[in-house]
Design a protein around this motif. Structure first.
Motif, PDB file in Angstrom:
ATOM      1  N   ASN A 113      42.243  48.487  38.780  1.00 27.72           N
ATOM      2  CA  ASN A 113      43.289  48.158  38.970  1.00 27.72           C
ATOM      3  C   ASN A 113      43.335  46.416  39.352  1.00 27.72           C
ATOM      4  OD1 ASN A 113      45.155  50.688  39.167  1.00 27.72           O
ATOM      5  ND2 ASN A 113      43.505  51.061  40.223  1.00 27.72           N
TER       6      ASN A 113
ATOM      7  N   LYS B 294      46.768  44.622  39.931  1.00 25.11           N
ATOM      8  CA  LYS B 294      47.563  44.903  41.279  1.00 25.11           C
ATOM      9  C   LYS B 294      46.846  44.403  42.623  1.00 25.11           C
ATOM     10  CE  LYS B 294      50.881  48.013  39.333  1.00 25.11           C
ATOM     11  NZ  LYS B 294      51.671  49.324  39.754  1.00 25.11           N
TER      12      LYS B 294
ATOM     13  N   SER C 206      53.051  50.697  43.378  1.00 26.52           N
ATOM     14  CA  SER C 206      54.093  49.540  43.503  1.00 26.52           C
ATOM     15  C   SER C 206      54.421  49.559  44.880  1.00 26.52           C
ATOM     16  CB  SER C 206      55.019  50.095  42.248  1.00 26.52           C
ATOM     17  OG  SER C 206      54.674  50.133  41.262  1.00 26.52           O
TER      18      SER C 206
END
Length: 263
Positions: free
Chosen positions: A17, A20, A80
C-alpha cells in the motif's frame, strides 16, 4: 492461518500500500514536532507540537485500529482516513486501555504503599541488599501484572474490532476464551517473533537515529508507522481464525433454522 504465514503477510502489508503510506507517515510526523522543538529550543514549534500531539492521539489509534479490522477480514488494503469514525474508534480505544490498566495501577499503588515505608526504613538502616530485594519484588510483581493485562488488551482490541462492541471487549472472560481458542502456544510464538522483530528494528534504527538532524524524524515518521502497521495487521490476522470459525457457526445455525422451517 499459521503464525509463520501471519508474520510473512504482515511484513508485506505496508509495502503493498505504498500510495497510502504517506498518510500514516504524516500522522506520525505530527508527534515529531515536540522533540524537534525541544532540540531547537523553539517555543513556537513546541506549541505547534503539543497541538499536533493532541491531533495525533485523536486520529492515530483509530487509524491503526482499522488495520486490525482489515486483518481480521484477511484483506490487504490500507484503511481510508475518515475523520468521524477514526476519532470515535480512538476514543473507544482510550476507554478500553484505561479500563484494562485499572488493575495494574491498583497493584502498583497497593504494593508501593505496603512495601514503600518498610523499604525506606531498610534504606535508612543501610540494609541495602534487603532494600534492593524488596523493591525488586515490587517491580517484578507490577511488571508481570502489567504484561498480563497488556496481552489481554491486545485481544480485547481485536474483539472490539470484530464485534464493534466496547461492552464485549470489556468482558475479560470472553477475551480469555478468545485467547484459548487462538491457542496459547500460537500466541507465545507470535509474541516471540514480534519481539525479535522489534529488537532487530531497534538495533538498525539506532544507526538511523544517529544521522544528524533528520535521523529522529526518519525514525518517528517512517520506521515507527511501518512497525505499527505490521503489528496491528498481524493482530487482526491472528484473530481471523476465530472470526472464520464464528462465521462458519453462524452459517450452520442459519442453515439449521431454515431446515427447521421447511420441516
Amino acid at each position: 492461518m499459521d503464525v509463520g504465514k501471519i508474520v510473512s503477510n504482515s511484513l508485506k502489508y505496508p509495502f503493498r500500500n505504498i500510495k497510502k503510506l504517506p498518510i500514516l507517515f504524516m500522522l506520525f510526523v505530527l508527534v515529531a514536532l515536540i522533540p524537534i522543538g525541544m532540540v531547537l529550543d523553539n517555543r513556537y514549534i513546541l506549541i505547534c507540537g503539543f497541538i499536533a500531539f493532541f491531533i495525533f492521539i485523536l486520529f492515530v489509534p483509530g487509524y491503526l485500529f482499522s488495520m486490525v479490522r482489515i486483518g481480521i477480514h484477511e484483506s490487504a488494503v490500507f484503511p481510508s482516513l475518515t475523520f468521524g469514525n477514526t476519532i470515535y474508534d480512538s476514543i473507544r480505544l482510550w476507554v478500553l486501555r484505561m479500563a484494562y490498566m485499572i488493575v495494574p495501577a491498583l497493584v502498583f499503588f497497593i504494593s508501593l504503599s505496603t512495601v514503600g515505608m518498610s523499604s525506606l526504613n531498610m534504606l535508612y538502616e543501610f540494609k541495602i541488599p534487603s532494600f534492593i530485594l524488596a523493591f525488586g519484588m515490587v517491580l517484578l510483581l507490577v511488571l508481570v501484572v502489567y504484561i498480563i493485562f497488556e496481552v489481554l488488551l491486545f485481544f480485547a482490541k481485536a474483539r472490539l474490532a470484530y464485534l464493534d462492541s466496547l461492552t464485549e471487549a470489556l468482558k475479560i472472560n470472553r477475551v480469555l476464551s478468545d485467547i484459548r481458542n487462538i491457542g496459547i502456544f500460537n500466541i507465545i510464538k507470535w509474541l516471540i517473533i514480534m519481539a525479535i522483530l522489534m529488537i532487530v528494528v531497534s538495533v538498525v534504527s539506532s544507526w538511523i537515529i544517529a544521522i544528524p538532524y533528520v535521523g529522529l524524524l526518519i525514525y518517528i515518521g517512517v520506521v515507527l508507522p511501518i512497525l505499527e502497521s505490521i503489528g496491528n495487521y498481524s493482530l487482526g490476522l491472528l484473530y481471523s481464525n476465530i472470526a472464520r470459525n464464528s462465521n462458519d457457526l453462524s452459517r450452520i445455525e442459519k442453515e439449521l433454522n431454515e431446515l427447521n422451517k421447511l420441516n
